[in-house]
Structures are given as structure tokens and as C-alpha cells.
Design an enzyme around this catalytic site. Structure first.
Site, PDB file in Angstrom:
ATOM      1  N   PRO A 177       0.843  -1.196   0.000  1.00 23.67           N
ATOM      2  CA  PRO A 177       0.000   0.000   0.000  1.00 23.67           C
ATOM      3  C   PRO A 177       0.880   1.249   0.000  1.00 23.67           C
ATOM      4  O   PRO A 177       1.882   1.308   0.717  1.00 23.67           O
ATOM      5  CB  PRO A 177      -0.795  -0.128   1.307  1.00 23.67           C
ATOM      6  CG  PRO A 177       0.001  -1.057   2.164  1.00 23.67           C
ATOM      7  CD  PRO A 177       0.686  -1.991   1.238  1.00 23.67           C
ATOM      8  N   HIS A 178       0.520   2.226  -0.829  1.00 25.33           N
ATOM      9  CA  HIS A 178       1.360   3.412  -0.940  1.00 25.33           C
ATOM     10  C   HIS A 178       0.551   4.582  -1.461  1.00 25.33           C
ATOM     11  O   HIS A 178      -0.542   4.418  -2.017  1.00 25.33           O
ATOM     12  CB  HIS A 178       2.559   3.156  -1.856  1.00 25.33           C
ATOM     13  CG  HIS A 178       2.184   2.804  -3.256  1.00 25.33           C
ATOM     14  ND1 HIS A 178       1.758   1.549  -3.629  1.00 25.33           N
ATOM     15  CD2 HIS A 178       2.157   3.552  -4.402  1.00 25.33           C
ATOM     16  CE1 HIS A 178       1.496   1.522  -4.916  1.00 25.33           C
ATOM     17  NE2 HIS A 178       1.720   2.732  -5.413  1.00 25.33           N
TER      18      HIS A 178
END
Length: 574
Positions: free
Chosen positions: A473-474
Site C-alpha cells: 500500500p502506498h
């Protein structure tokens, strides 16, 4: 249909499928798309090779009337399902969120090739046309054909380069989605007039109106109905059931557009978009549908192209070079200028242009439909096929050279400055993101809450499960000056909606400075390379201290680098 007809059909189908799958795997082993091997299979079995070497065998297998029609029906279903798969790649939410950048990139990426194709259509001599009386229709078709992109090929290229989940990858996919949607609607409007000798504008307007009504109805009320259906039976629709539902809806949509006088492929594509936009359709289900179509129907369809044309006799170097040059220059230039106007740097913008230049299977399908409608001569059909293959093979290496020019960010150095959680308490993707943001809160300060919200919003838009039990996740965080990284491990696994359906046991949280797409690419590449080795993932799960994690990641990165140096550059690395 006699028993003899059935025998010939079954033998022909088995021959096409077997040869196409075999040569497709050979092509993949050399780092090329499956479609290259599938097309070569058709060339070998068609008039180009088999028709010359063993003409009686070729005539018996592929030129008897009833079996030939049966094979044509099979490939018709195949082309509809191929468009369904392309439609499943379209995410309307991503298109909406990309907004200005996607609109600029897509608009200029369609206008310049459209103009270039129309100009080319008017400039080609009558000898290159099937029917010179159809000059306007011919020019319009060439314009539409050169403006379209190939979503499946682009998605595969981005996945191979590790760019699919990046902001740059989402921009490329968004622009390709718009291109394909507009292109297929425009092509469907031209199919009816292709049967005649002239373009009747009132019929084109009627076709356009019917197309818009169908598209709007399917993507509004139809989409909600499909979503409710999938949601209501989510627990029951597994494996073959969901596959049957998707195919049923696709065939209904194709039948509706065919009845309206619009080509059936538009129905398949739009229904695919409506199904793919449902939150209830998981990545694993998409992958199952994709595998079924690309392994059962697509090989036969692409191999069958080789049965229609003698590629040696119809090869015209002048036409091939001219079509390739106009298509590539117009597409790369248009998309690059559009991406630059949308806020990207020039190097990233040019990479976007090369990514969207891939025409692949979609271009080949368009060319075949125009050939069957009597609009194209065999020489131009071959030129369009050659252009589709060359642009698809060129996209990956060009993007790689443009985007991976700089040294990758060292994941070990980033993690040393970041944080590590040996055992995540979270059981959901939201909980894992919140827990990892909390680890970075001392360095984030007042940006912590904003960072959490941005990552959660992006995760909802495009899940970041990579497969092999890894998720990253980013998001880009306004106000952040340098990238930050945190790692968390989960023994039970957390659902990040990965394509392989596996829960993530290794979760990297990556926070990036805004508008640094090249930095995002390098960091994600470094993370991917550090955990690509199964041994590294196993060792990570046993780690309890930060230093243990850093040692595992450093050793894994060194092993991968040594292996790459040992085998040298290869197409498979693209």
C-alpha cells in the site's frame, strides 16, 4: 452438418488450438507475448506454409464450407469474449480520479493518430484499396485503427515492469481505457457502412445515438443491476458459476448490439466494463476469466488469422513501414504532449507515450473485422498486423530504458530510516495501513493523519496486493520531502485483493513525495526485487528484529543482481 463435417471441424479446432498453445508458450519462453506464437501457428497452418507444402491437407482441414463456417462461429464467440476481458481491465473509478492528466493524455493520444490515419487514408493510392469508391470510409477506419490502444497488452507490460500499481501505471491505464472505449464505439458506428459503397451520415448519426444509449444504459442501470446480482450471490458464485454468469451477460450484450446494427464486439466490451466495475468482482475472479479466455478462445482466434491471408504474398514493406511510422509517431507524440500538459516531466511523459503506443490484439481484431467486411486489401491487413506486433514489442523496452535509468532506491536504507512490526495485530487492509502509519508517526508529525487517509483512499481505488503474499500500500503525500517505508508481518495473512487470491503476510507501507513518479517506480522496483525470491519471503517471516530483516533484504537483492548479471540482458527481463 454431416458427421464428416463434425469430424473435420474437431480435427481443425484441435490442430489450431494445439499448435497455437505450443508456439505461444515457445514465444513466452523467449520473453515475447503469447499472441506472437499464436499468429505464427496460423501462418504455418495457413496458405503461407501448409497451403504451399501440402495443399490437399490444407484444403481438407480449413477450406470445406460447413466446417469453415463452424470454425468462424467459434472465433466470433472468441472475439466477443476477448473484448469482455479488455472491458474487465477498465476501472471507471480510476478514470474519474486520474482526471486532468488522463484526459489530456488520452485526448491528444487519440486526436493526432486519428488525424494521421485519416490523412494516410486519403493519400494512399487506389491500388492499396479494396474499393476506391469507399475512400472516406476507408480513411475514417484507418484513423480509428491508429488511434486505439491495446488494454490487455498495456496491462501486461505494466505488470512485467512492476508499474501496474504505480501512479504512472494508473495514468497509462486510465488513458488506455478512454482510448479503447471511444475507439470501439467509433468502430461500431463504421461497421454498418462498411457493407455498402458510401458513408451515409444520417445512418452514422443513428448508429452513434444507439451506441450512446446502449453504453449509457449498460454503465448506469445495467451496472447497478450487475453489481446487485454479484453482491447478492457473492458467496455462491465461485469458479464455474461466476464464469458462466459473465459469459451469459456478455453474449446477451453482444446479441443486443448486433440486433441494433452495431457490431457484437461493442456489446461484449461494454458488458465487460460494467462487470469489471463491480466491487464484488475480486481480482482472483478476473484472473480466472482472463485465463479461461486467453487459453481456450484467444489462441484459436489469433491462429485463425493466418488461415485468411498468404503473409508472404501479401507482405508489402512500403505499406508496413508507412503504417508503423504514422501510427507510432502520432501516438507517442500525442500522448507525450498530453501527459506533459497533465503535469508529468518529459522523460515520464515519453514513457507514457510508448506505453500507450502498444496496439496488440485490439488492433488485430479491428483489422480482421475490416478485412471480413471487405474494406481492406490483404496487404494493408498484413501491415496493420505487423504494426500491432511491433508496437507491442517496443513498448516494454522503451519504458524500461526511460524509467529505470537511475539507480533504484535502496529498500534496506529506506527501511532502516523507517519502521518494522514483527507481528501485525490488524486483520484487515485498513487496520494494517493504520498500524504501519502509526509506526512512522514520529517522523511524519502533523502529516500522519493526512498520510493515513491518502493511503486508504488509494487502496480503495486500486488494491495493492501484488501476489505471492506481498502487498505494498502506498500513496503520494503532499508536504513530504523524502520517501518513507515501514514493514509489517502477519502470520495469518491480510486480504489486499491480490490477483492470485492469496492474503498478504508481508506488507510494505510506502509514503512518497508528490509528483515524483520516477522515484515511485524505482522504490517499488527495489521492493519487488527484494522479495521476489521465495527464500527471502520465508526468511522474512521468521525475522523478529529490524537487523534480521535488513540482512535478509540485502542478501536477497545481492542474489538477484548476481543472477541478472550472470544471464545478461534478455527479453524476458522486460
Amino acid at each position: 452438418m454431416t458427421e464428416h463435417d463434425a469430424l473435420i471441424f474437431l480435427v481443425a479446432l484441435a490442430t489450431l488450438l494445439g499448435m497455437a498453445r505450443l508456439l505461444g508458450e515457445v514465444a513466452r519462453a523467449f520473453g515475447m507475448p503469447l499472441v506472437v506464437g499464436e499468429l505464427i501457428a496460423g501462418v504455418l497452418l495457413g496458405p503461407t506454409v501448409l497451403g504451399r507444402a501440402l495443399p490437399d491437407v490444407f484444403q481438407w482441414l480449413f477450406r470445406q464450407s460447413t466446417p469453415q463456417k463452424m470454425l468462424g462461429a467459434y472465433t466470433t464467440v472468441g472475439v466477443v469474449l476477448l473484448l469482455v476481458v479488455a472491458g474487465l481491465e477498465v476501472d471507471l473509478g480510476i478514470v474519474r480520479r486520474r482526471g486532468r492528466s488522463a484526459a489530456f493524455t488520452s485526448l491528444l493520444g487519440m486526436i493526432l493518430p486519428l488525424a494521421g490515419g485519416i490523412l494516410l487514408g486519403f493519400m494512399l493510392p487506389d491500388s492499396d484499396m479494396k474499393n476506391p469508391n469507399q475512400r472516406l470510409l476507408f480513411a475514417l477506419f484507418i484513423g480509428v485503427a491508429l488511434s486505439i490502444s491495446a488494454l490487455p497488452v498495456i496491462a501486461k507490460t505494466l505488470l512485467d515492469l512492476g508499474l501496474f500499481k504505480t501512479d504512472l501505471g494508473l495514468l497509462v491505464m486510465s488513458a488506455a481505457m478512454i482510448d479503447d472505449s471511444v475507439g470501439w464505439v467509433a468502430f461500431s458506428m463504421l461497421v454498418g457502412p462498411m457493407q455498402g459503397n458510401s458513408v451515409e451520415f444520417h445512418k452514422l448519426l443513428t448508429m452513434g445515438g444507439l451506441s450512446l444509449v446502449f453504453v449509457a444504459g449498460t454503465l448506469t442501470a445495467g451496472r447497478r443491476g450487475i453489481d446487485r446480482l454479484l453482491t447478492r450471490f457473492a458467496d455462491e458464485l465461485h469458479g464455474g458459476r461466476v464464469l458462466s454468469l459473465v459469459i451469459l451477460l456478455a453474449l446477451i450484450g453482444a446479441a443486443i448490439t448486433q440486433a441494433l446494427g452495431i457490431h457484437a464486439v461493442l456489446g461484449g466490451f461494454v458488458v465487460g466494463v460494467a462487470i469489471g466495475d463491480s466491487p464484488s468482482l475480486r481480482e482472483q475472479t478476473r484472473a480466472t476469466i482472463h485465463e479461461f479466455v486467453t487459453n481456450v478462445f484467444a489462441p484459436v482466434f489469433f491462429a485463425s488469422l493466418g488461415l485468411k491471408v498468404d503473409f508472404i504474398h501479401a507482405f508489402d514493406f512500403r505499406l508496413c513501414a508507412l503504417v508503423f511510422a504514422v501510427a507510432s509517431v502520432a501516438k507517442v507524440l500525442g500522448c507525450s504532449v498530453g501527459a506533459r500538459a497533465g503535469g508529468l516531466g518529459w522523460r515520464e511523459s515519453i514513457a507514457v507515450g510508448f506505453g500507450l503506443n502498444a496496439r496488440g490484439a485490439m488492433e488485430i481484431i479491428l483489422a480482421l473485422l475490416a478485412l471480413e467486411a471487405g474494406l481492406l486489401k490483404e496487404q494493408l491487413f498484413v501491415a496493420l498486423v505487423v504494426m500491432a506486433l511491433c508496437t507491442s514489442l517496443l513498448g516494454g523496452p522503451a519504458m524500461k530504458r526511460l524509467l529505470y535509468r537511475a539507480q533504484e532506491e535502496d529498500v534496506v536504507a529506506l527501511l532502516r530510516r523507517g519502521g518494522f512490526v514483527a507481528r501485525l495485530n490488524a486483520t484487515t487492509s485498513r487496520g494494517a495501513i493504520e498500524e504501519l502509519v502509526q509506526i512512522l508517526e514520529p517522523r511524519l508529525g502533523h502529516l500522519a493523519a493526512h498520510a493515513r487517509n491518502q493511503v486508504l483512499e488509494r487502496e480503495q481505488m486500486a488494491p495493492t496486493g501484488l501476489g505471492d503474499e506481498v502487498a505494498v500500500p502506498h500513496a503520494a503525500i503532499e508536504g513530504l520531502e523524502e520517501p518513507m517505508l515501514a514493514l509489517g508481518l502477519s502470520s495469518d495473512g491480510i486480504d489486499f485483493d491480490a490477483p492470485d487470491g492469496k492474503p498478504a503476510t508481508i506488507v510494505f507501507l510506502l509514503l512518497l513525495a508528490p509528483r515524483r513518479l520516477d522515484e515511485e517506480v524505482r522504490v517499488l522496483a527495489s521492493i519487488a526485487r527484494s522479495v521476489i525470491d521465495p527464500r527471502a519471503r520465508e526468511q522474512l517471516m521468521e525475522a523478529r528484529e529490524t537487523e534480521q530483516v535488513l540482512k535478509v533484504l540485502a542478501e536477497s537483492a545481492q542474489r538477484i543482481a548476481e543472477e541478472r548479471r550472470a544471464r545478461g540482458p534478455a527479453l524476458a527481463d522486460i
